[in-house]
Scaffold this active site. Structure first.
Site, short mmCIF file in Angstrom:
data_model
loop_
_atom_site.label_atom_id
_atom_site.label_comp_id
_atom_site.label_asym_id
_atom_site.label_seq_id
_atom_site.Cartn_x
_atom_site.Cartn_y
_atom_site.Cartn_z
N SER A 118 -9.06 -2.52 2.53
CA SER A 118 -8.30 -3.88 3.54
C SER A 118 -9.47 -4.48 3.93
O SER A 118 -10.24 -5.21 3.36
CB SER A 118 -7.43 -2.76 4.35
OG SER A 118 -6.59 -3.93 5.09
N ASP A 172 2.61 -3.71 -1.33
CA ASP A 172 1.83 -3.68 -0.03
C ASP A 172 2.35 -4.88 0.96
O ASP A 172 2.19 -6.09 0.72
CB ASP A 172 0.26 -4.11 -0.46
CG ASP A 172 -0.77 -3.95 0.70
OD1 ASP A 172 -0.40 -4.03 1.84
OD2 ASP A 172 -1.86 -3.57 0.18
N HIS A 203 0.34 -0.18 1.27
CA HIS A 203 -1.06 -0.10 1.70
C HIS A 203 -1.52 1.13 1.92
O HIS A 203 -1.93 1.53 3.11
CB HIS A 203 -0.94 -1.13 3.11
CG HIS A 203 -2.40 -1.69 3.46
ND1 HIS A 203 -2.89 -2.70 2.69
CD2 HIS A 203 -3.02 -1.41 4.32
CE1 HIS A 203 -4.12 -3.05 3.28
NE2 HIS A 203 -4.21 -2.44 4.22
#
Length: 223
Positions: A118, A172, A203
């Site tokens: 991320s 996601d 995610h």
């Protein structure tokens, strides 16, 4: 010289000859991916030192100014709007300091992989592609590309052919698949070697992604 972040370290054996510096996502810390090491590492690998840095605690605009661990400020739900250029470059400098410390411990740049998830994956790409010496590889998981408009000017020729592993979840909701694909497409347009993988997940990471990453890292460590 930039301040070196506090880190969590894990060595898979004595006298490691390779290194993975793994950056966590927004609001997490260096312990977030510590548990992945036993599942990720193959018995055939040489000894590897995993380093999981802690991002600094700072006020986050998107979080109404409340402090949390972040590699740079997020000012808008649009990840590409009003990017915290100064904060990103501070974290790039901190990454360079981490690499220099590993050099001093006997591991050359060519034996170091930058990885991240991320926001941490965005940092791994930003720092790795600007690093002035060739790295072993870059791992970008569930992430996007920051300072992409400046990359063609700021990138280093040393890492033009460095292998990149990019993995993303098709479901996601945080960093969308479209944002991940946009990063991939921009990198490919700049002639980077990107090994793209997508998985039916949100995610996070999944078992298949870890397996694919194990295979990919094994190629870097045996090269």
């Amino acid at each position: 010289m930039s301040e070196i972040p506090a880190v969590v370290e894990h060595e898979t054996g004595p006298c490691p000859s390779y290194n993975v510096i793994w950056f966590h996502g927004l609001g997490a810390d260096g312990h977030d991916f510590e548990a992945i090491v036993p599942e990720l590492v193959a018995s055939s690998w040489p000894a590897v030192r995993f380093i999981f840095p802690h991002a600094p605690i700072q006020a986050l605009t998107l979080n109404a100014g409340m402090p949390m661990r972040a590699w740079y400020d997020i000012r808008n739900f649009d990840l590409y709007a009003c990017q915290d250029e100064a904060g990103i470059h501070r974290s790039i400098a901190a990454t360079s300091a981490l690499i220099a410390r590993e050099n001093a411990r006997g591991i050359p740049d060519g034996s170091i992989v930058l990885a991240g998830f991320s926001q941490g994956g965005a940092l791994a790409l930003a720092a790795g592609l600007r690093h002035t010496h060739r790295l072993a590889g870059i791992v970008a998981l569930s992430t996007y590309l920051v300072l992409g408009d400046d990359l063609a000017i700021q990138r280093s020729s040393a890492n033009m052919t460095t292998p990149i592993f990019q993995g993303h979840g098709t479901f996601d909701p945080v960093v969308t698949l479209a944002q991940g694909r946009a990063a991939h497409d921009q990198l490919v347009a700049l002639d980077y070697r990107v090994d793209w993988h997508s998985y039916p997940m949100a995610h996070t990471l999944c078992t298949q992604e870890i397996s694919d990453l194990r295979h990919w890292l094994g190629q870097r460590f045996s090269a």
